[in-house]
Design an enzyme around this catalytic site. Structure first.
Site, PDB file in Angstrom:
ATOM      1  N   LYS A  95       0.880  -1.170   0.000  1.00  0.00           N
ATOM      2  CA  LYS A  95       0.000   0.000   0.000  1.00  0.00           C
ATOM      3  C   LYS A  95       0.910   1.211   0.000  1.00  0.00           C
ATOM      4  CE  LYS A  95      -4.183  -1.666   1.973  1.00  0.00           C
ATOM      5  NZ  LYS A  95      -4.670  -1.602   3.327  1.00  0.00           N
ATOM      6  N   HIS A 124       1.847   7.003   2.013  1.00  0.00           N
ATOM      7  CA  HIS A 124       1.283   8.300   1.634  1.00  0.00           C
ATOM      8  C   HIS A 124       1.594   9.360   2.696  1.00  0.00           C
ATOM      9  CE1 HIS A 124      -1.860   7.602   4.537  1.00  0.00           C
ATOM     10  NE2 HIS A 124      -2.077   6.418   3.995  1.00  0.00           N
ATOM     11  N   HIS A 129       1.321   8.827   6.396  1.00  0.00           N
ATOM     12  CA  HIS A 129       2.371   8.118   7.123  1.00  0.00           C
ATOM     13  C   HIS A 129       3.509   9.029   7.547  1.00  0.00           C
ATOM     14  CE1 HIS A 129       0.726   4.333   5.291  1.00  0.00           C
ATOM     15  NE2 HIS A 129       0.814   4.028   6.558  1.00  0.00           N
TER      16      HIS A 129
HETATM   17  N1  ARG Z   1       0.180  -0.628   9.762  1.00  0.00           N
HETATM   18  C1  ARG Z   1      -0.758   0.180  10.479  1.00  0.00           C
HETATM   19  C2  ARG Z   1      -1.365   1.234   9.554  1.00  0.00           C
HETATM   20  O1  ARG Z   1      -0.723   1.712   8.636  1.00  0.00           O
HETATM   21  C3  ARG Z   1      -0.149   0.870  11.662  1.00  0.00           C
HETATM   22  C4  ARG Z   1       0.464  -0.045  12.692  1.00  0.00           C
HETATM   23  C5  ARG Z   1       0.484   0.572  14.022  1.00  0.00           C
HETATM   24  N2  ARG Z   1       1.192  -0.200  15.015  1.00  0.00           N
HETATM   25  C6  ARG Z   1       0.684  -1.162  15.764  1.00  0.00           C
HETATM   26  N3  ARG Z   1       1.470  -1.768  16.600  1.00  0.00           N
HETATM   27  N4  ARG Z   1      -0.558  -1.529  15.654  1.00  0.00           N
HETATM   28  O2  ARG Z   1      -2.499   1.629   9.782  1.00  0.00           O
END
Ligand code: ARG
Length: 575
Positions: free
Chosen positions: A130, A133, A136
Site C-alpha cells: 500500500k 502516503h 504516514h
Molecule cells: N500498519 C498500520 C497502519 O498503517 C499501523 C500499525 C500501528 N502499530 C501497531 N502496533 N498496531 O495503519
C-alpha cells in the site's frame, strides 16, 4: 546549567513566615511562575494562597516579603500587586549560559534522565503493498523525533517499524495478482501497481462477492504456510520495502528492527492459549472474542471463525515479545488517533492477562492530514505519495534557490537539506493531535515559523563566526564572567534566556511525547538570535565586547544545530 528557579525557591522557603504556613522548598518551586510579560521579571511568586494563614491581604504580604528576601542571582526583588517579582542578574545568567553551552557542545540540552531505562519507540509502520502516503509522514517524522529526543534524554532507545505485512489484504492481493497481474509491471513500480490491483479487486468484488471468500481462504493458506502463497507474499514484501527504504533514506530515518506483523505469526498460538487459560476468551458465532463491554470497550475479535488471527492478536503478541526481549521501561506507539479504540482494547487485554507492564505501553496518537482537495483514501486510490511530496519539495526548493541566488556551491545538496527539512519542520511544528491540511504553499514558505527560516538563522550565525575566524579572531573562553557584562541588553538577554530554557524544553517535549514543544522553541531561539543580530553591533571596536558577542553567537549556533538535529532537520553552514 544552574537552576536559578531553585535558588529563588530556597530563598523564599527560608523565610520564617513561609515555614510557618508549612510551605517547603519543593512546593515553593512549584508555585513559582514565569511571568508572561518579561517586564514583570524572570520569576514571580504569587501570594494569594498565603492570605488565609497570614490573615492579611495578598498585596500586603507580597510587599512585606519582597523587602525581606534576597537572592544572590537576582539583581532586583520587587513587589507588584500580589506578586513578588524576581529579576535575575542578566550578566550572571549570560555567563552561566555561555559556560554551559560552550563546555557541553553537541551534548548541550541532553540529560541523564532516562539512564538505564529502555524505551521502545514504534513508528512509521506502513502497510506492505500500500502506498506510503503523506498520512504516514506523521508517524514517521513524529516518531523519529521522539526517538531522538528520548535518546538525548539518556534513554536506551530501540526503534521498531511494525510493518503491516500480514492480514487478509494479502489474500486479496494474491487473488488479484493471479487474475490479472504481471511480474514486469510489479517490478517496475511495485507499490503503485500493487495498489492498482488492490483498487481493482474491490471494484470487481462489488459485483462478485465470491472474490472476498477466495481472498480469505488464500490468506488462511498463507497463514498455514502454503509455499506458493508464501513466495508471492514474500516478493510483495521485498518489493514494497525497497520503495519504503528510498523514503527513509530521503528523510534520514532509521530503524533497529523491522519486526512487523508477520514476525508474530508463529507467536499467536501462545497468545490464544494464554487467553484461554486465563478465562478471557469466549466463543461467538464460531469466532473467538474477549468481551470488554464492562470497560466500555466493546468486544475484541481475536480469532475469526476460519481460524485466521487478526491485527489485534498480533499486537498482543508483539507487546509480550517486546517485554521479554527488551524489558522495556516504556513501549511507545506513534499511531493515528483513528486507532484509539484498538489500542485501548489490546492494552486492556494485556492488563487483564495480569501483566502490570500494560501500563507502560503508551499509544501516542496524532490527528489526520488532509489534502487541499479532500481526504485521502486507499481504496479509491486518491492518495499523494510521500516520495512524490519529498521530491516535489526538493524540486521547488531548487527553483527558489536559483531564483534567489542563495549562497551555495552545491545546489543539489542544499535543495535536499532545505526542501526535506521544510517538510519535516512543518510537520513537527503542528501540535500532533490536531488535524491539519497539507499545503504546498505553507511547507515551502521561507518566511515565518518555518524550517528554512531557522536553517537560515543557523547559517547566519555560521557566517558571522566564519568572518571572525577569517579576521583571525579567536574569542577566548577566559574571562567569560567579565565578558557577560556586555550581554545585558534586552535583545542579548532575550537570546540568553531562550538558550537557558532549551534543556528544560527538550525534557518537557520528551516527557509529553510532543516534539512541537521543541519545534516552537527553536523558532523562539531563531527569532531571538535575529533580534540580537539586528540590534547589536557584533563586531564592536572593543575586543572584549566583540568576543563576548561572538561567543553568544557561537552558543546560539550550537543550540540551533543540536535541536534541529533532534528533529531530523539539517543545519547548513551557508545559505
Ligand atoms: N500498519 C498500520 C497502519 O498503517 C499501523 C500499525 C500501528 N502499530 C501497531 N502496533 N498496531 O495503519
Amino acid at each position: 546549567m544552574k537552576d536559578f528557579r531553585r535558588e529563588i525557591a530556597v530563598a523564599i522557603a527560608a523565610q520564617e513566615k513561609i515555614k510557618e504556613v508549612g510551605l517547603d522548598e519543593a512546593s515553593v518551586y512549584e508555585i513559582l511562575e514565569v511571568p508572561a510579560d518579561e517586564k514583570m521579571g524572570d520569576y514571580a511568586f504569587p501570594c494569594f494562597r498565603l492570605a488565609k494563614a497570614f490573615k492579611k491581604a495578598p498585596n500586603a504580604i507580597a510587599e512585606k516579603l519582597a523587602g525581606l528576601i534576597t537572592v544572590p542571582a537576582a539583581e532586583k526583588v520587587e513587589n507588584v500587586a500580589a506578586y513578588i517579582n524576581f529579576y535575575l542578574d542578566r550578566g550572571e545568567v549570560a555567563a552561566e549560559v555561555l559556560k554551559t553551552v560552550l563546555s557541553e557542545g553537541d551534548g548541550f540540552g541532553s540529560s541523564l534522565l532516562g539512564k538505564g531505562k529502555t524505551a521502545i519507540v514504534e513508528y512509521s509502520s506502513p502497510n506492505i503493498a500500500k502506498p506510503f502516503h503523506i498520512g504516514h509522514i506523521r508517524s514517521t517524522v513524529i516518531g523519529s523525533a521522539i526517538g531522538n529526543i528520548m535518546k538525548f534524554l539518556g534513554y536506551d532507545v530501540t526503534r521498531i517499524n511494525h510493518l503491516g505485512d500480514y492480514g487478509t489484504q494479502f489474500g486479496k492481493l494474491i487473488v488479484a495478482y493471479r487474475r490479472y497481474g504481471s511480474k514486469e509491471e510489479v517490478e517496475a513500480e511495485p507499490i503503485k501497481t500493487l495498489l492498482k490491483y488492490y483498487v481493482e479487486f474491490h471494484k470487481l468484488a462489488e459485483d462478485d462477492p465470491t472474490l472476498e471468500v477466495e481472498a480469505r481462504e488464500t490468506f488462511s493458506k498463507l497463514e498455514q504456510g502454503a509455499e506458493e502463497e508464501y513466495e508471492l507474499w514474500k516478493w510483495f514484501r521485498e518489493e514494497s520495502l525497497k520503495e519504503f527504504t528510498v523514503v527513509y533514506e530521503m528523510l534520514g530515518i532509521e530503524f533497529d528492527s523491522y519486526a512487523g506483523e508477520s514476525f508474530y505469526s508463529d507467536k499467536m498460538d501462545r497468545v490464544i492459549d494464554e487467553l484461554e487459560e486465563k478465562n478471557l476468551l469466549q466463543e461467538s458465532d464460531g469466532a473467538m472474542i474477549v468481551d470488554l463491554e464492562e470497560y466500555d470497550l466493546g468486544k475484541a475479535l481475536i480469532k475469526k471463525s476460519d481460524g485466521s488471527t487478526l491485527y489485534i492478536t498480533r499486537d498482543i503478541a508483539a507487546a509480550i515479545y517486546r517485554k521479554e526481549t527488551y524489558d522495556f521501561y516504556k513501549n511507545l506507539y506513534i499511531v493515528a488517533s483513528q486507532q484509539d479504540l484498538h489500542f485501548k482494547q489490546w492494552i486492556k487485554i494485556v492488563e487483564l492477562m495480569g501483566y502490570d507492564w500494560a501500563a507502560d505501553c503508551v499509544h501516542i496518537p496524532f490527528g489526520l492530514v488532509r489534502l487541499e482537495n479532500g481526504a485521502m483514501q486507499t481504496r479509491t486510490g486518491n492518495v499523494v505519495f510521500l516520495e512524490d511530496v519529498l521530491r516535489g519539495a526538493v524540486e521547488k526548493t531548487r527553483e527558489i534557490i536559483i531564483e534567489k541566488a542563495v549562497n551555495t556551491d552545491d545546489v543539489e545538496e542544499m535543495s535536499k537539506t532545505v526542501g526535506i527539512g521544510a517538510v519535516i519542520f512543518q510537520e513537527l511544528h503542528n501540535n500532533r493531535i490536531k488535524d491539519y491540511t497539507f499545503s504546498w504553499d505553507k511547507v515551502l514558505n521561507f518566511e515565518g515559523e518555518t524550517g528554512p527560516y531557522v536553517q537560515y538563522s543557523h547559517a547566519r550565525a555560521a557566517s558571522l563566526l566564519k568572518r571572525a575566524s577569517e579576521d583571525g579572531i579567536v574569542p577566548s573562553m577566559e574571562g567569560l564572567a567579565s565578558a557577560s557584562k556586555y550581554l545585558t541588553s534586552d535583545s542579548s538577554f532575550a537570546l540568553v534566556k531562550a538558550l537557558f530554557n532549551l534543556p528544560e524544553t527538550i525534557e518537557e517535549a520528551g516527557l509529553k511525547y510532543e516534539p512541537s514543544i521543541l519545534t516552537r522553541h527553536i523558532v523562539d531561539i531563531a527569532q531571538a538570535f535575529n533580534g540580537f543580530y539586528h540590534e547589536e553591533h557584533i563586531f564592536a571596536l572593543d575586543a572584549k565586547e566583540r568576543d563576548a558577542k561572538l561567543l553568544l553567537v557561537k552558543c546560539a549556533k550550537q543550540a540551533l544545530a543540536n535541536s534541529l538535529g533532534l528533529l531530523g532537520v539539517g543545519a547548513p553552514e551557508r545559505m
